[in-house]
Write a protein that holds these residues in place. Structure first.
Motif, PDB file in Angstrom:
ATOM      1  N   SER A   1      -8.472 -10.482   9.579  1.00 16.67           N
ATOM      2  CA  SER A   1      -7.350  -9.962   8.796  1.00 16.67           C
ATOM      3  C   SER A   1      -6.320  -9.336   9.723  1.00 16.67           C
ATOM      4  O   SER A   1      -6.543  -8.276  10.303  1.00 16.67           O
TER       5      SER A   1
ATOM      6  N   ARG B   1       0.862  -1.184   0.000  1.00 17.67           N
ATOM      7  CA  ARG B   1       0.000   0.000   0.000  1.00 17.67           C
ATOM      8  C   ARG B   1       0.893   1.227   0.000  1.00 17.67           C
ATOM      9  O   ARG B   1       1.782   1.332   0.846  1.00 17.67           O
TER      10      ARG B   1
ATOM     11  N   GLY C   1      -2.113  -8.293  10.618  1.00 15.63           N
ATOM     12  CA  GLY C   1      -0.834  -7.895  10.026  1.00 15.63           C
ATOM     13  C   GLY C   1       0.285  -8.664  10.704  1.00 15.63           C
ATOM     14  O   GLY C   1       0.382  -8.664  11.924  1.00 15.63           O
TER      15      GLY C   1
ATOM     16  N   ARG D   1       3.039  -6.189  11.973  1.00 21.60           N
ATOM     17  CA  ARG D   1       2.486  -5.458  13.120  1.00 21.60           C
ATOM     18  C   ARG D   1       2.444  -6.363  14.346  1.00 21.60           C
ATOM     19  O   ARG D   1       2.632  -5.908  15.471  1.00 21.60           O
TER      20      ARG D   1
ATOM     21  N   GLU E   1       1.158   3.973   1.308  1.00 22.75           N
ATOM     22  CA  GLU E   1       0.635   4.753   2.435  1.00 22.75           C
ATOM     23  C   GLU E   1       1.160   6.186   2.369  1.00 22.75           C
ATOM     24  O   GLU E   1       2.334   6.416   2.065  1.00 22.75           O
TER      25      GLU E   1
ATOM     26  N   GLU F   1      -4.981  -0.545  15.734  1.00 22.62           N
ATOM     27  CA  GLU F   1      -5.466  -1.833  15.203  1.00 22.62           C
ATOM     28  C   GLU F   1      -4.339  -2.850  14.981  1.00 22.62           C
ATOM     29  O   GLU F   1      -3.305  -2.543  14.419  1.00 22.62           O
ATOM     30  N   LEU F   2      -4.644  -4.060  15.424  1.00 24.55           N
ATOM     31  CA  LEU F   2      -3.773  -5.209  15.150  1.00 24.55           C
ATOM     32  C   LEU F   2      -4.407  -6.087  14.082  1.00 24.55           C
ATOM     33  O   LEU F   2      -3.738  -6.707  13.277  1.00 24.55           O
TER      34      LEU F   2
ATOM     35  N   PHE G   1       5.129  -0.382  12.195  1.00 25.02           N
ATOM     36  CA  PHE G   1       3.677  -0.392  12.399  1.00 25.02           C
ATOM     37  C   PHE G   1       2.941  -0.146  11.086  1.00 25.02           C
ATOM     38  O   PHE G   1       1.989  -0.841  10.756  1.00 25.02           O
ATOM     39  N   ARG G   2       3.349   0.875  10.383  1.00 21.07           N
ATOM     40  CA  ARG G   2       2.711   1.171   9.090  1.00 21.07           C
ATOM     41  C   ARG G   2       3.798   1.303   8.036  1.00 21.07           C
ATOM     42  O   ARG G   2       4.589   2.241   8.051  1.00 21.07           O
ATOM     43  N   THR G   3       3.858   0.326   7.156  1.00 21.20           N
ATOM     44  CA  THR G   3       4.870   0.333   6.114  1.00 21.20           C
ATOM     45  C   THR G   3       4.175   0.210   4.760  1.00 21.20           C
ATOM     46  O   THR G   3       2.954   0.020   4.703  1.00 21.20           O
TER      47      THR G   3
HETATM   48  P1  ATP Z   1      -5.167   0.923   9.177  1.00 22.37           P
HETATM   49  O1  ATP Z   1      -6.463   1.530   9.642  1.00 22.37           O
HETATM   50  O2  ATP Z   1      -4.121   0.774  10.257  1.00 22.37           O
HETATM   51  O3  ATP Z   1      -4.625   1.523   7.908  1.00 22.37           O
HETATM   52  P2  ATP Z   1      -6.655  -1.017   7.790  1.00 22.37           P
HETATM   53  O4  ATP Z   1      -7.961  -0.950   8.497  1.00 22.37           O
HETATM   54  O5  ATP Z   1      -6.488  -0.380   6.473  1.00 22.37           O
HETATM   55  O6  ATP Z   1      -5.480  -0.563   8.780  1.00 22.37           O
HETATM   56  P3  ATP Z   1      -6.907  -3.711   6.960  1.00 22.37           P
HETATM   57  O7  ATP Z   1      -7.118  -3.356   5.561  1.00 22.37           O
HETATM   58  O8  ATP Z   1      -8.051  -4.210   7.775  1.00 22.37           O
HETATM   59  O9  ATP Z   1      -6.192  -2.512   7.712  1.00 22.37           O
HETATM   60  O10 ATP Z   1      -5.679  -4.732   7.033  1.00 22.37           O
HETATM   61  C1  ATP Z   1      -5.623  -5.778   7.969  1.00 22.37           C
HETATM   62  C2  ATP Z   1      -4.379  -5.717   8.798  1.00 22.37           C
HETATM   63  O11 ATP Z   1      -3.217  -5.568   7.993  1.00 22.37           O
HETATM   64  C3  ATP Z   1      -4.341  -4.543   9.771  1.00 22.37           C
HETATM   65  O12 ATP Z   1      -5.038  -4.836  10.944  1.00 22.37           O
HETATM   66  C4  ATP Z   1      -2.850  -4.424  10.030  1.00 22.37           C
HETATM   67  O13 ATP Z   1      -2.428  -5.327  11.030  1.00 22.37           O
HETATM   68  C5  ATP Z   1      -2.248  -4.817   8.707  1.00 22.37           C
HETATM   69  N1  ATP Z   1      -1.874  -3.622   7.938  1.00 22.37           N
HETATM   70  C6  ATP Z   1      -2.669  -2.854   7.188  1.00 22.37           C
HETATM   71  N2  ATP Z   1      -1.969  -1.841   6.638  1.00 22.37           N
HETATM   72  C7  ATP Z   1      -0.699  -1.987   7.052  1.00 22.37           C
HETATM   73  C8  ATP Z   1       0.512  -1.259   6.825  1.00 22.37           C
HETATM   74  N3  ATP Z   1       0.542  -0.198   6.028  1.00 22.37           N
HETATM   75  N4  ATP Z   1       1.634  -1.683   7.432  1.00 22.37           N
HETATM   76  C9  ATP Z   1       1.638  -2.770   8.227  1.00 22.37           C
HETATM   77  N5  ATP Z   1       0.537  -3.503   8.482  1.00 22.37           N
HETATM   78  C10 ATP Z   1      -0.628  -3.120   7.899  1.00 22.37           C
END
Ligand code: ATP
Length: 445
Positions: A309, A183, A311, A314, A185, A267-268, A193-195
């Motif tokens: 779902s 993604r 991560g 994470r 981001e 969120e985990l 945490f967010r990559t």
């Molecule tokens: P967030 O609100 O943190 O962006 P999301 O609601 O978009 O997450 P989901 O699409 O439900 O996340 O993805 C499921 C899981 O994948 C998340 O709970 C998280 O653990 C992991 N995840 C999502 N985006 C990332 C990211 N950019 N980096 C690391 N882990 C991620």
């Protein structure tokens, strides 16, 4: 465990020093939000994935595994809504050029840049698609665009009937997959945490309409229990129910499992009742009938999906944060990772008390015997206290020491990382002793 000051900085330092996680391409100055797992990190991550796979696939009769490709037919992402809607609105600061997701700007500070503080410096919000695009084949034109999957779930949806038929499953049943997702981001951060490249552990459970909420509650309970078994403190976990604004329009229910990170509750894992939205959309876009026919009841329907779902990266980060502690042992400060033995990269350190009197030979034999069964580490360098502390910092739960008494009665001491209790154990009973201790492990709050 008391709260630790500057925990994230300390953890990032420990991860680099001990070989859990390195910045990517470091000799070139790194690449924003990309990380590499070192020798200890790759073991920890692999153990977490194995622990998930065991719980979600191998010990169940109603879930099958899948490993779908990262590049999929571009229509998949049209059907799923990602081409049109997988966007974050973002604003730019006209002064310092920083970029933010609109939800990061507090309503009372609208227009003000959170970084440089200048008022009225933010642009209007613009939508930014989070999917990474590339081209298939040598010609870079629109017709050849493919996407790096932003989630692993779609690979499961398009394979539902392949898996169902091959594995002779019937509804209710699930498909699980671990794999990379990408993604673009806008604001990655907080270490891993967010990559922009990360791994997901996703399971999609296909059910009959009307039974979906029962399954949803079942999976909520299962999944929070999994984090407990992973050794994460219960007091740091909770459910967050999506508000009306957060919830996808097609979702009948959505909860996140959240962990209290040093930077807040985040969120985990998401647990969602996705209704029959996904398969209906793929039916519409592919023109294939994706309904299920129940032989027993003679009913035909498009299955509902309950999704869990998580991560993977994470979760790795969470286990490290949750495990990190500092204490003082006999007047000396130590850093310790209270990792659950099942995910600890090394299960035991093996040490000769001194490098003489035949102790190294005995310790080496123990090390080689154990290594056939569990990952162990041999260390004969420096004072025994320092060797213990090196293993504490790596999260190794047990320390096995060969001392003078070993040469008399073939017993060794086993030191417990958390309680520091030392137990004398016959050296030929070490493996069952360690296995029993691992099985009986309970994380203390
Ligand atoms: P967030 O609100 O943190 O962006 P999301 O609601 O978009 O997450 P989901 O699409 O439900 O996340 O993805 C499921 C899981 O994948 C998340 O709970 C998280 O653990 C992991 N995840 C999502 N985006 C990332 C990211 N950019 N980096 C690391 N882990 C991620």
């Amino acid at each position: 465990m008391a709260a630790i000051k500057n925990l994230m900085d300390k953890l990032v330092g420990l991860c680099k020093r001990r070989g859990f996680i390195f910045p990517s391409s470091e000799i070139y100055g790194g690449l924003n939000s990309c990380y590499d797992y070192g020798p200890l990190g790759v073991e920890l991550k692999r153990n977490i994935k194995d622990f998930w796979w065991k719980a979600m696939v191998q010990t169940r009769d109603d879930i099958e595994g899948l490993d779908a490709s990262i590049l999929m037919h571009p229509k998949v992402w049209e059907a799923s809504g990602h081409v049109a809607n997988f966007t974050d609105p973002m604003v730019d600061c006209k002064i310092c050029k920083a970029r933010f997701r609109t939800d990061e700007i507090k309503p009372e500070k609208a227009g003000q840049c959170p970084r440089c503080g200048n008022k009225d410096s933010l642009t209007d919000a613009r939508n930014f698609n989070l999917m990474f695009k590339t081209y298939m084949g040598p010609i870079e034109e629109q017709a050849n665009v493919v996407y790096m999957r932003p989630e692993t779930a779609q690979g499961i949806y398009v394979n539902v009937y392949n898996v169902m038929q091959a594995a002779r499953q019937r509804i209710p049943f699930g498909i699980a997959q671990i794999g990379k997702a990408f993604r673009n981001e806008i604001t990655p951060g907080n270490f891993t945490f967010r990559t922009r490249e990360f791994e997901q552990m996703e399971m999609q459970f296909f059910v009959k309409p009307g039974t979906d909420m029962e399954w949803f509650e079942y999976w909520k309970a299962q999944r929070i229990q999994w984090y407990d078994a992973l050794g994460i403190r219960k007091s740091k976990l909770h459910f967050h129910e999506h508000t009306e604004q957060e919830r996808a329009f097609y979702a009948a229910a959505a909860f996140d499992i959240e962990y209290e990170f040093p930077f807040g509750w985040k969120e985990l894992e998401g647990i969602h009742n996705r209704t029959n939205y996904d398969l209906s959309k793929h039916q519409e876009y592919s023109g294939k009938d994706l309904s299920y026919f129940d032989d027993a009841t003679r009913e035909k329907y498009i299955p509902y999906i309950v999704e869990t779902s998580a991560g993977c990266d994470r979760t790795v980060l969470t286990t490290l944060i949750d495990a990190y502690d500092e204490d003082v042992i006999e007047g000396e400060a130590r850093t310790v990772l209270h990792l659950a033995p099942v995910i600890a990269p090394i299960k035991a350190g093996v040490f000769p008390l001194v490098k003489k009197e035949g102790m190294p030979e005995v310790a080496e034999k123990i090390y080689h015997d154990l290594k056939k069964h569990v990952p162990v580490f041999y260390d004969d360098g420096g004072a025994i206290g320092r060797r213990y502390r090196r293993m504490d910092e790596a999260g190794t739960p047990y320390g096995i020491t060969v001392d003078g008494q070993t040469l008399q009665d073939q017993t060794v001491t086993v030191r417990d990382r958390d309680s520091l209790v030392q137990t004398r154990v016959a050296s030929d009973k070490l493996l069952p002793f360690i296995q029993e201790k691992m099985a009986g492990y309970k994380r203390l709050e």
